[in-house]
Design a protein around this motif. Structure first.
Motif, short mmCIF file in Angstrom:
data_model
loop_
_atom_site.label_atom_id
_atom_site.label_comp_id
_atom_site.label_asym_id
_atom_site.label_seq_id
_atom_site.Cartn_x
_atom_site.Cartn_y
_atom_site.Cartn_z
N GLY A 46 59.59 35.73 47.52
CA GLY A 46 61.03 35.88 47.37
C GLY A 46 61.51 35.82 45.94
N SER A 47 60.61 35.54 44.99
CA SER A 47 60.97 35.47 43.57
C SER A 47 60.65 36.80 42.89
CB SER A 47 60.21 34.35 42.88
OG SER A 47 58.84 34.73 42.67
N ALA A 48 60.93 36.87 41.59
CA ALA A 48 60.61 38.08 40.82
C ALA A 48 59.11 38.34 40.77
CB ALA A 48 61.17 37.95 39.41
N TYR A 49 58.29 37.34 41.11
CA TYR A 49 56.83 37.49 41.08
C TYR A 49 56.27 37.98 42.42
CZ TYR A 49 56.63 35.32 36.51
OH TYR A 49 56.79 35.07 35.16
N ASP A 50 57.12 38.22 43.39
CA ASP A 50 56.64 38.58 44.72
C ASP A 50 55.83 39.88 44.71
OD1 ASP A 50 56.24 38.07 47.36
OD2 ASP A 50 58.32 38.29 47.97
N ASN A 51 56.19 40.81 43.83
CA ASN A 51 55.50 42.11 43.79
C ASN A 51 54.64 42.28 42.54
OD1 ASN A 51 56.52 43.23 46.25
ND2 ASN A 51 58.51 43.46 45.23
N VAL A 52 54.35 41.18 41.86
CA VAL A 52 53.51 41.22 40.65
C VAL A 52 52.05 41.00 41.05
CG1 VAL A 52 53.00 40.05 38.46
CG2 VAL A 52 55.38 40.44 39.15
N THR A 53 51.15 41.79 40.48
CA THR A 53 49.72 41.67 40.80
C THR A 53 49.04 40.67 39.84
OG1 THR A 53 49.00 43.43 39.30
CG2 THR A 53 49.68 44.07 41.54
N ILE A 54 47.85 40.25 40.24
CA ILE A 54 47.06 39.37 39.38
C ILE A 54 46.76 40.07 38.05
CG2 ILE A 54 44.87 38.13 39.14
CD1 ILE A 54 44.83 37.86 42.21
N ARG A 55 46.44 41.36 38.12
CA ARG A 55 46.15 42.09 36.89
C ARG A 55 47.36 42.08 35.94
NH1 ARG A 55 42.19 45.77 36.19
NH2 ARG A 55 42.03 46.14 38.45
N GLN A 56 48.55 42.24 36.50
CA GLN A 56 49.76 42.23 35.66
C GLN A 56 50.02 40.86 35.06
OE1 GLN A 56 52.26 43.84 38.70
NE2 GLN A 56 51.84 45.97 38.13
N LEU A 57 49.68 39.79 35.77
CA LEU A 57 49.76 38.46 35.17
C LEU A 57 48.77 38.33 34.03
CD1 LEU A 57 50.09 35.43 37.63
CD2 LEU A 57 51.80 36.42 36.11
N LEU A 58 47.54 38.80 34.24
CA LEU A 58 46.50 38.68 33.22
C LEU A 58 46.88 39.41 31.94
CD1 LEU A 58 43.26 39.15 35.37
CD2 LEU A 58 43.91 37.08 34.10
N THR A 59 47.57 40.53 32.08
CA THR A 59 47.93 41.34 30.92
C THR A 59 49.34 41.06 30.42
OG1 THR A 59 48.64 43.14 32.39
CG2 THR A 59 46.37 43.21 31.58
N MET A 60 50.04 40.11 31.05
CA MET A 60 51.40 39.72 30.69
C MET A 60 52.37 40.90 30.75
SD MET A 60 51.15 36.66 27.94
CE MET A 60 50.04 35.26 28.21
N THR A 61 52.21 41.68 31.81
CA THR A 61 53.09 42.84 32.01
C THR A 61 53.83 42.71 33.35
OG1 THR A 61 51.26 44.09 33.00
CG2 THR A 61 51.65 44.39 30.64
N SER A 62 54.23 41.51 33.70
CA SER A 62 54.91 41.27 34.98
C SER A 62 56.30 41.89 35.03
CB SER A 62 55.04 39.77 35.23
OG SER A 62 55.94 39.19 34.31
N GLY A 63 56.93 42.06 33.86
CA GLY A 63 58.31 42.54 33.82
C GLY A 63 59.34 41.44 34.00
N ILE A 70 38.79 35.33 45.12
CA ILE A 70 39.86 36.31 44.91
C ILE A 70 39.31 37.66 45.35
CG2 ILE A 70 41.24 37.52 43.17
CD1 ILE A 70 41.24 34.91 41.54
N ASP A 71 40.08 38.39 46.14
CA ASP A 71 39.59 39.67 46.67
C ASP A 71 39.70 40.79 45.64
OD1 ASP A 71 39.00 38.56 49.18
OD2 ASP A 71 41.05 38.85 49.88
N SER A 72 40.84 40.86 44.95
CA SER A 72 41.07 41.99 44.06
C SER A 72 42.14 41.62 43.04
CB SER A 72 41.54 43.20 44.86
OG SER A 72 42.04 44.22 44.01
N LEU A 73 42.05 42.20 41.86
CA LEU A 73 43.10 42.00 40.85
C LEU A 73 44.38 42.71 41.24
CD1 LEU A 73 41.26 42.25 37.40
CD2 LEU A 73 41.71 40.24 38.82
N GLU A 74 44.31 43.58 42.23
CA GLU A 74 45.52 44.27 42.69
C GLU A 74 46.25 43.46 43.75
OE1 GLU A 74 46.17 46.60 40.72
OE2 GLU A 74 44.13 46.52 39.91
N ASP A 75 45.69 42.33 44.16
CA ASP A 75 46.39 41.45 45.10
C ASP A 75 47.67 40.92 44.47
OD1 ASP A 75 44.32 41.78 46.88
OD2 ASP A 75 43.44 39.79 46.54
N LYS A 76 48.66 40.70 45.29
CA LYS A 76 49.91 40.12 44.81
C LYS A 76 49.72 38.62 44.53
CE LYS A 76 52.48 43.85 45.18
NZ LYS A 76 51.44 44.85 45.51
N VAL A 77 50.34 38.18 43.47
CA VAL A 77 50.25 36.78 43.08
C VAL A 77 50.75 35.87 44.21
CG1 VAL A 77 51.11 35.06 41.45
CG2 VAL A 77 50.50 37.35 40.65
#
Length: 399
Positions: A162-179, A146-153
């Motif tokens: 094309g889903s709601a996760y298209d612009n969510v970062t790995i860090r946001q998944l880890l912290t459960m703040t995807s929206g 993995i290159d960075s936690l700022e990479d998009k999932v």
């Protein structure tokens, strides 16, 4: 025809008799309490008592991958019994505790078992596995997968494009703040957490990805915390996609073998063959405690770091405020205001880690309900007991 039917009945009876005569007590208990519903959230207490210690032994319920242990177990020497201002037996009875292990300064200060469980048995983790999964993210970052936690999932899981996760970062998944909107109500059969594991996946798509990519956003990424087991399952898919390895093999490679877990463990699989990474590691309570010691010791194996510099400081400190007054949230760890942190799973599973007191508490239970939100005060009572353990250590240090 009658003779043939009689012969078949006799053979079945003999097979059942042989099974019963050779089965261990856990398998016998399981047969007598086999659930008819595949969703653990709605099992009876007696069914959970039977299955929690044997979930990986019945492929009808779920298949699993083995997490292989090594040949040199990390030592857990016996220490001086800890003196608590608490009735441990009463606490365990109230919590319906199968195992309670307190390790302080690297020594076992208390080890108790209940529910006819013992040190040789393996109990399922539920969401305690989330903290294992996030640790594998750290390992994959350290290893360059993995290159960075700022990479998009979606860069690692293309089926999310094309889903709601298209612009969510790995860090946001880890912290459960995807929206992304999600319902984690364990008492609601129609909630996302009750439905997503039984979802009929689209052809060629992982079952978690198939379910999660149909969800809608309710807030911009990074702005709202909502606890979502499905997102930890996505993290697991991401790690496997990045490393090209199963989670079980990667956990064995990075932690289970080299750190010195005593027993093989297992990880249950979803319907499309991937580990259910928000849940479902079967391991001995002693090995859950050893994982706590691995984290407490800085994620080192033979003095070499498994995780990137600074990873644990970030992972185990508050990265998001939650709707639970005693807890914040890190990278799939629940954080407390005194520097302690926890891995927690429904029905009473936990690994409590307190760096200040060099303390690890591993406990496995079968509460009457999944969490305090479904009734009862078992979670609050468990935290109060852990606080009493901290106070006992403080008294010793003050002497």
């Amino acid at each position: 025809m009658k003779k043939w039917m009689v012969s078949v009945v006799v053979l079945i009876a003999l097979a059942c008799g042989v099974f019963w005569a050779t089965a261990d007590k856990d398998m016998r208990r399981l047969v007598l309490n086999m659930p008819t519903d595949t969703n653990v959230l709605f099992w009876e207490t007696s069914q959970r008592d039977a299955v929690f210690r044997a979930m990986d032994r019945v492929p009808l319920l779920s298949k699993s991958h083995v997490i292989e242990a090594g040949d040199n177990p990390f030592p857990l020497p016996e220490g001086k019994p800890i003196e608590l201002d608490a009735d441990v037996d009463a606490f365990m009875e109230s919590q319906r505790t199968a195992a309670l292990l307190i390790v302080q300064d690297g020594k076992v200060r208390l080890e108790r078992y209940g529910l006819d469980f013992g040190p040789e048995g393996r109990w399922t983790s539920f969401s305690v596995a989330k903290s294992f999964t996030s640790t594998l993210v750290g390992a994959a970052l350290k290893d360059g997968y993995i290159d960075s936690l700022e990479d998009k999932v979606s860069a690692y899981i293309p089926d999310l494009q094309g889903s709601a996760y298209d612009n969510v970062t790995i860090r946001q998944l880890l912290t459960m703040t995807s929206g992304v909107a999600w319902n984690e109500d364990y008492a609601d059969p129609q909630s996302d957490v009750a439905q997503f594991n039984t979802h009929d996946a689209e052809p060629g798509v992982d079952v978690t990805v198939s379910y999660m990519r149909q969800l809608e956003a309710e807030a911009p990424p990074g702005t709202k915390w909502v606890y979502k087991t499905g997102e930890t399952n996505l993290i697991g898919v991401l790690v496997s996609s990045a490393t090209g390895k199963t989670l079980s093999d990667y956990l064995s490679e990075k932690v289970w073998k080299p750190f010195g877990m005593e027993q093989d463990a297992s990880w249950l699989l979803g319907s499309t063959g991937h580990e259910i990474s928000g849940c479902c590691i079967q391991a001995s309570t002693r090995d859950f405690a050893r994982f706590g010691l691995f984290i407490l010791g800085g994620g080192l194996v033979d003095g070499e770091p498994v995780l990137p510099d600074g990873w644990l400081a970030q992972a185990t400190s508050t990265q998001a405020e939650t709707d639970q007054p005693d807890y914040g949230y890190g990278y799939q760890w629940w954080t407390l205001d005194d520097g302690a942190f926890m891995a927690r799973g429904i029905f009473g599973q936990s690994i409590f880690i307190d760096p200040q007191r060099n303390l690890v508490i591993a406990s496995n239970s079968n509460w009457p309900q999944a969490s305090d939100r479904q009734g009862g005060t078992h979670g609050a009572e468990r935290l109060a007991f852990f606080r009493q353990v901290q106070q006992a250590v403080d008294r010793e240090l003050a002497e």
